[in-house]
Design a protein around this motif. Structure first.
Motif, PDB file in Angstrom:
ATOM      1  N   GLU A  53       0.722  -1.244   0.037  1.00 52.86           N
ATOM      2  CA  GLU A  53       0.097   0.101  -0.099  1.00 52.86           C
ATOM      3  C   GLU A  53       0.852   1.344   0.021  1.00 52.86           C
ATOM      4  OE1 GLU A  53      -3.920  -1.049   2.397  1.00 52.86           O
ATOM      5  OE2 GLU A  53      -2.259  -1.814   2.973  1.00 52.86           O
ATOM      6  N   ASN A  54       0.474   2.126  -0.895  1.00 53.28           N
ATOM      7  CA  ASN A  54       1.146   3.513  -0.761  1.00 53.28           C
ATOM      8  C   ASN A  54       2.550   3.589  -1.523  1.00 53.28           C
ATOM      9  OD1 ASN A  54      -0.882   5.488   0.318  1.00 53.28           O
ATOM     10  ND2 ASN A  54      -0.406   4.212   2.211  1.00 53.28           N
TER      11      ASN A  54
ATOM     12  N   GLY B 315      -2.188   1.271  13.370  1.00 54.60           N
ATOM     13  CA  GLY B 315      -2.589   0.467  11.981  1.00 54.60           C
ATOM     14  C   GLY B 315      -3.716   0.955  11.208  1.00 54.60           C
ATOM     15  N   ILE B 316      -4.235   1.897  11.736  1.00 51.84           N
ATOM     16  CA  ILE B 316      -5.549   2.477  10.943  1.00 51.84           C
ATOM     17  C   ILE B 316      -5.287   2.985   9.711  1.00 51.84           C
ATOM     18  CG2 ILE B 316      -6.749   2.845  13.338  1.00 51.84           C
ATOM     19  CD1 ILE B 316      -6.417   5.943  12.330  1.00 51.84           C
ATOM     20  N   SER B 318      -2.984   2.624   6.275  1.00 51.90           N
ATOM     21  CA  SER B 318      -1.894   1.913   5.632  1.00 51.90           C
ATOM     22  C   SER B 318      -0.525   2.762   5.242  1.00 51.90           C
ATOM     23  CB  SER B 318      -2.411   1.055   4.663  1.00 51.90           C
ATOM     24  OG  SER B 318      -3.483   1.954   3.885  1.00 51.90           O
ATOM     25  N   SER B 319       0.591   2.068   5.589  1.00 48.92           N
ATOM     26  CA  SER B 319       1.520   3.052   5.461  1.00 48.92           C
ATOM     27  C   SER B 319       2.799   2.065   5.276  1.00 48.92           C
ATOM     28  CB  SER B 319       1.930   3.991   6.444  1.00 48.92           C
ATOM     29  OG  SER B 319       3.225   4.492   6.522  1.00 48.92           O
ATOM     30  N   GLY B 329      -4.288   0.903  20.541  1.00 52.62           N
ATOM     31  CA  GLY B 329      -4.977   1.954  19.789  1.00 52.62           C
ATOM     32  C   GLY B 329      -6.153   2.546  20.343  1.00 52.62           C
TER      33      GLY B 329
ATOM     34  N   MET C  29     -12.269   7.652  13.625  1.00 52.12           N
ATOM     35  CA  MET C  29     -11.227   6.744  14.259  1.00 52.12           C
ATOM     36  C   MET C  29     -11.344   5.665  14.814  1.00 52.12           C
ATOM     37  SD  MET C  29      -8.584   8.439  12.756  1.00 52.12           S
ATOM     38  CE  MET C  29      -8.447   9.935  11.681  1.00 52.12           C
ATOM     39  N   ARG C  32     -12.833   2.943  12.560  1.00 52.48           N
ATOM     40  CA  ARG C  32     -11.610   2.356  12.084  1.00 52.48           C
ATOM     41  C   ARG C  32     -10.910   1.407  12.727  1.00 52.48           C
ATOM     42  NH1 ARG C  32      -9.882   0.512   7.409  1.00 52.48           N
ATOM     43  NH2 ARG C  32      -7.507   0.420   7.417  1.00 52.48           N
ATOM     44  N   LEU C  33     -10.540   1.925  13.714  1.00 50.25           N
ATOM     45  CA  LEU C  33      -9.948   1.127  14.743  1.00 50.25           C
ATOM     46  C   LEU C  33     -10.531  -0.344  15.159  1.00 50.25           C
ATOM     47  CD1 LEU C  33      -7.335   1.282  16.632  1.00 50.25           C
ATOM     48  CD2 LEU C  33      -8.649   1.988  18.444  1.00 50.25           C
ATOM     49  N   VAL C  36      -9.976  -2.411  12.079  1.00 51.28           N
ATOM     50  CA  VAL C  36      -8.820  -3.148  11.998  1.00 51.28           C
ATOM     51  C   VAL C  36      -8.414  -3.969  12.883  1.00 51.28           C
ATOM     52  CG1 VAL C  36      -6.377  -2.419  12.574  1.00 51.28           C
ATOM     53  CG2 VAL C  36      -7.513  -1.001  11.223  1.00 51.28           C
TER      54      VAL C  36
END
Lengths: 166, 690, 188
Positions: A53-54, B315-316, B318-319, B329, C29, C32-33, C36
């Motif tokens: 990704e990215n 991890g929220i 993507s990087s 988190g 957020m 989303r968390l 994930v």
């Protein structure tokens, strides 16, 4: 000479706006030609695979990306245009395959917010600066009219009303 | 033994931190000094305990004690001393502890250095900074403990736990996994710590802002107390960003330095609001305006610091750079909500008392332009924030995953930065309150003419790209306008005191460090901008497969592939494949380069790192890298070559930026004299009370 | 400062707006968390999906048709995520083909999902190499993978006749393991 400059400037302008003009131009000479690594990278640079990704596809070293680049090479040799190839990958990988979404709804979602924000900010700024300079000029004109120490609100109001009528 | 020391000290540090927060707030409730003194001492104890825990971890890393999960994950036997030290922040748990250590150091320094001058603020400053510290410490103690160890139970299962579970015995792994080769770079040695210093430093102004709101002392006192802190934090943040860029350029091998990746953006966001803050506090100091805005700005900056830490570690997003997924988190999000909630509530209570003391006299005044500058920074922040998190919103609203790549950021942020440079050139020409049109036109003339001349020169030299010409023109205008300020100042000193120009220039810095140091920062940024425009618009690249003796040609350069060298590195840590290439420009040999590929071997497998080799000149870089996924051999090796015009200017501009910031923050003798006088009266006052 | 005391009780709209915005961002957020941190389903009803089977592989069942998971209710389903560039997947492909040929008469179906980033000539070569005849299709936009929260390939889900997940392999499975499970589910 001047004509070439003009054309160059025009091409540069178009490519900055669309970013794909070069791709189309490259694809138009068509036919059975040798495809260079640079041709493959030109297309791959615009794609993002779902595994890394990215990371643009042209600099990604995973097996999945190597396979995808080989596929792009094959497609170019088959005479497909850059746009057609990108469309294939968008269909297969989804909207995330490209740097910014192409789907009109998503595209709107992505671009509308910053643009509205900018427009609102500019409007707010102009309004704010305007109202500030407005507020500044008003008391400046009134200040001498109100004698210091005049606490009586009614009298102030009276005076103001008299002034306004006159 | 060391692990036990670590566990005990980090737990004690947490307890001391919690106590400090409670005691500090209790001192307000009880109106008793001794509780505040006790809180201060607890801060010191907490920091010392973290130091001890950090040292314990460091020794474990250096000793390569693979009974610790963290040591196992981040080092191996082949790693040298520098790499083992780097491992301290190379993983999630260690970097949290390291973060806490810096937070503790900054908090302690801020408390001690402002203890006498801003005593009323202290309970709240301690509560905010040490509250933040306590939170991060609790993450290391309860969720990501760097002292987690391996244990084995009778049936052979391996359990990871900080404390020994019943009926198990310790287990030490034979060798560790080693650090990701991508992180084995000098830039990595200092990039994370500088970034953390920047992040943590920004917490200090936030703490003072909260203290101002809580005490109701809404004078610029909180700004004066933290201006240097904010500037130092900004310096580290800038340095962290630049080092990160340099690391990406040297190591990642894609010919660039900034990819608008979510993790990069989350470091840029507080930099943007922090820069806005540095400008807007000037207006509050000088004119008593923008009080609300400054509060909002510093709260948002704090939010972005914690949010950035949160999003890279949970991890929220993507990087490329993110840490492994982790259970921290949820707690981080709760902490974020609570702390920002409290700050906003305090702000709400004081909202009406934060009214502006002055009004804008004219649109053509420095304060008006600072306000526009702040609006632009706000715009950049919003646009960058949206670009970073839009994929999450898109998935929530439409169920579709999207990528937000460079085209978005370039087309939205580019113009905003352009206008910002225009302001950078204009604002110094304007006076506070109002500037006459005549004066403005006269001041504008020289920089404008020079900027236009620059554009003409660039045009004549063959550049026809309209965006580039516009960019160079605007940035050049900002640069010339700043230089003109120095020139004007030096001339004025020459005329009034007969000082030689150069001495006059030096005295300018002495007389007003903030202002002329600030202008130097502007010049640094201008040079960086030249580098960014040059390297992003005019980058060229080619990828070709060459046999030994063959060559490739790219824009006036010819590169000949001479041959390959390969073999084990002397220390046995890696197998090295290195190409010998010669670079010719106009038929003249200008450089011999060695792009290489290192293969790190440890018991867990091989890891690969390709390093580019670069020939740098003022005009740009010739950057060549082996394409690692293609076969490498004398009969055929694939090279990728990038030409990056002006890219070196970014690093040199960075150096000037650092020098400028150092001049601006260097303690002023005159100021410290005033300060010590205030201190003396303050002490006299307090002794009366006692 | 004390010019306009009348304004005091006014609600600061800007501040309220900011607070609402921050709350919204934090809520997103949090959402989303939660996504994930949601792991792959290991029990209960298997999420339904549909998929178009490759139409250019000789001898492949359902070639060119769009199949849905729910249409195989009453059969045992082995759902296998793979990719052509994944070496461990290759070992499984052979085992899966064997199992499918042996037990298809007893109500067993193997569904292969070609995981994202794949689908080109390499994927076709892969299927031809192992003579795969159980239905396989491309995971368009990684939608099926997201549904099952897979984190890599291979991953294999075993679904019983009632449509419930009974076993998950987040690694290559051994053929004997798979046969044991199938036996438990009443296939021999």
């Amino acid at each position: 000479m001047r004509k070439t400059y003009l054309a160059a400037a025009l091409i540069a302008l178009i490519s900055t706006i669309t970013g794909i003009a070069v791709g189309i131009a490259g694809a138009q000479d068509g036919g059975d030609r040798t495809v260079t690594d640079d041709d493959v990278n030109r297309v791959a640079r615009q794609l993002y695979c779902p595994i890394c990704e990215n990371v643009p596809l042209d600099v990604c070293g995973t097996r999945a990306c190597i396979d995808a680049r080989n596929e792009i090479r094959q497609m170019l040799e088959d005479g497909m245009s850059d746009e057609e190839i990108i469309a294939v990958f968008v269909e297969r990988w989804g909207e995330r395959a490209v740097a910014t979404p192409r789907d009109p709804t998503l595209s709107f979602l992505v671009w509308a917010l910053p643009l509205t924000a900018i427009v609102i900010a500019v409007a707010l700024l102009v309004w704010q600066l305007y109202s500030w300079s407005e507020r500044r000029t008003r008391p400046a004109q009134q200040a001498p009219a109100i004698q210091p120490g005049t606490d009586d609100k009614y009298r102030q109001r009276l005076e103001r009303e008299i002034r306004e009528r006159s | 033994m060391l692990a036990e020391i670590g566990i005990v000290t980090e737990t004690l540090a947490l307890l001391a931190a919690v106590y400090a927060v409670v005691a500090a707030l209790w001192s307000v409730q009880k109106r008793e000094r001794r509780w505040l003194h006790s809180a201060r001492n607890a801060v010191a104890v907490s920091w010392l305990m973290i130091t001890a825990a950090l040292l314990a971890l460091l020794i474990e890393l250096i000793n390569a004690d693979f009974s610790l999960l963290y040591v196992y994950n981040t080092t191996d036997r082949a790693s040298d001393l520098a790499l083992r030290i780097t491992a301290l922040w190379g993983g999630q748990a260690g970097s949290l502890l390291f973060w806490s250590w810096i937070m503790g150091a900054f908090a302690l320094a801020a408390v001690l250095s402002n203890w006498d001058t801003d005593r009323r603020f202290m309970p709240y400053v301690i509560a905010v900074t040490i509250g933040t510290l306590a939170f991060f410490l609790s993450l290391t103690v309860f969720f990501e403990n760097p002292f987690d160890r391996f244990w084995q139970d009778p049936s052979g299962n391996v359990i990871v736990s900080a404390l020994q579970p019943p009926n198990t015995w310790p287990l030490a792994q034979r060798d560790g996994l080693g650090m990701n080769p991508l992180l084995r770079h000098p830039g990595m040695l200092i990039h994370p710590p500088t970034l953390y210093l920047g992040y943590v430093g920004l917490v200090i102004p936030f703490a003072f802002a909260v203290a101002a709101l809580a005490t109701g002392d809404l004078s610029p006192r909180w700004i004066r107390a933290t201006k240097t802190w904010a500037l130092i934090a900004w310096l580290f943040l800038s340095l962290g960003l630049l080092l990160g860029m340099r690391w990406a350029y040297d190591v990642l091998g894609w010919g660039g330095y900034w990819g608008w990746d979510p993790v990069e953006n989350s470091a840029l966001l507080p930099w943007l609001t922090g820069t806005a803050f540095l400008h807007s506090v000037l207006i509050q100091e000088k004119r008593g305006m923008l009080k609300k805005w400054n509060m909002v700005l510093i709260i948002i900056t704090y939010l972005l610091v914690v949010l950035g830490t949160f999003s890279t570690r949970s991890g929220i997003v993507s990087s490329v750079h993110s840490f492994a997924e982790s259970p921290i988190g949820g707690p981080m999000l709760v902490f974020l909500a609570v702390s920002v909630g409290i700050a906003l509530w305090l702000l709400f209570r004081r909202w009406d008392s934060l009214r502006s003391e002055a009004e804008l006299d004219s649109v053509f005044s420095r304060e008006a332009f600072f306000i526009i500058n702040n609006m632009l920074f706000a715009g950049l922040t919003i646009a960058t924030f949206w670009g970073t998190y839009a994929p999450i919103f898109s998935e929530l609203l439409t169920g579709e995953k999207i990528t937000m790549g460079p085209p978005y950021f370039e087309s939205v942020n580019g113009p905003l930065f352009g206008v910002l440079f225009l302001l950078m050139g204009l604002a110094p020409l304007l006076a506070w309150r109002r500037t006459s049109t005549r004066h403005l036109i006269r001041a504008l003339a020289i920089p404008t003419v020079l900027a236009l001349a620059l554009v003409v020169v660039i045009f004549i030299s063959g550049t026809r790209h309209p965006v580039a010409l516009l960019g160079f023109g605007v940035v050049g205008f900002a640069g010339f306008s700043t230089l003109a300020e120095y020139w004007k100042g030096a001339v004025a000193r020459h005329r009034s005191r007969g000082e030689p120009y150069l001495l006059g220039l030096l005295n300018l810095f002495k007389r007003n460090r903030h202002r002329y140091g600030g202008y130097l920062i502007h010049l640094g940024i201008v040079i960086i901008a030249f580098g960014i425009i040059g390297s992003s618009i005019f980058q060229e690249e080619t990828q070709q497969r060459l046999a030994a003796g063959e060559s490739l040609v790219i824009d006036g350069y010819e590169m000949v592939f001479e041959g390959l060298d390969q073999g084990m590195a002397p220390d046995g840590s890696k197998y090295v494949v290195q190409a010998r290439v010669s670079v010719y420009q106009n038929g003249q040999l200008v450089a011999r380069l060695n792009p290489r590929r290192d293969i790190f071997i440890n018991p867990h497998g091989a890891q690969d790192l390709t390093s580019p080799s670069v020939y740098s000149t003022v005009g740009g870089d010739f950057y060549v890298i082996l394409v690692s996924w293609e076969e490498i051999g004398d009969e055929g090796t694939t090279f990728k070559v990038y030409l990056n015009p002006l890219v070196g200017w970014i690093w040199w501009g960075g150096v000037i930026l650092v020098i400028g910031t150092l001049i601006a923050v260097w303690p002023d003798r005159r100021e410290s004299r005033i300060r010590s006088r205030a201190l003396a009266t303050g002490l006299a006052g307090s002794s009366e009370v006692a | 400062m004390s010019e306009e005391p009348a304004k005091k009780s006014r609600i600061p709209i800007g501040l309220v707006l900011l607070a609402v915005l921050i709350v919204a961002v934090l809520a997103v957020m949090a959402w989303r968390l939660s996504i994930v941190s949601q792991g792959r389903p290991t029990s209960g009803p298997a999420p339904d999906f549909s998929m178009t089977v490759f139409d250019d592989i000789e001898g492949m069942e359902y070639a060119g048709e769009t199949i849905t998971l729910s249409q195989f209710r009453g059969q045992i389903v082995i759902l296998n995520f793979w990719a052509s560039w994944c070496d461990p997947c290759r070992d499984e492909a052979e085992a899966l083909e064997n199992i499918w040929r042996l037990y298809r008469d007893q109500g067993l179906i193997v569904i292969g999902v070609d995981h994202a980033a794949d689908g080109g000539p390499a994927a076709r070569e892969y299927m031809l190499e192992f003579g795969i005849s159980y239905p396989n299709g491309l995971d368009m936009g990684s939608k099926i993978g997201d549904l099952y929260h897979i984190t890599g390939v291979p991953e294999t889900f075993v679904i019983d006749r009632d449509g419930n997940i009974v076993e998950v392999f987040v690694r290559p499975f051994r053929e004997s393991e798979m046969l044991d499970i199938l036996e438990r589910l009443g296939v021999e």
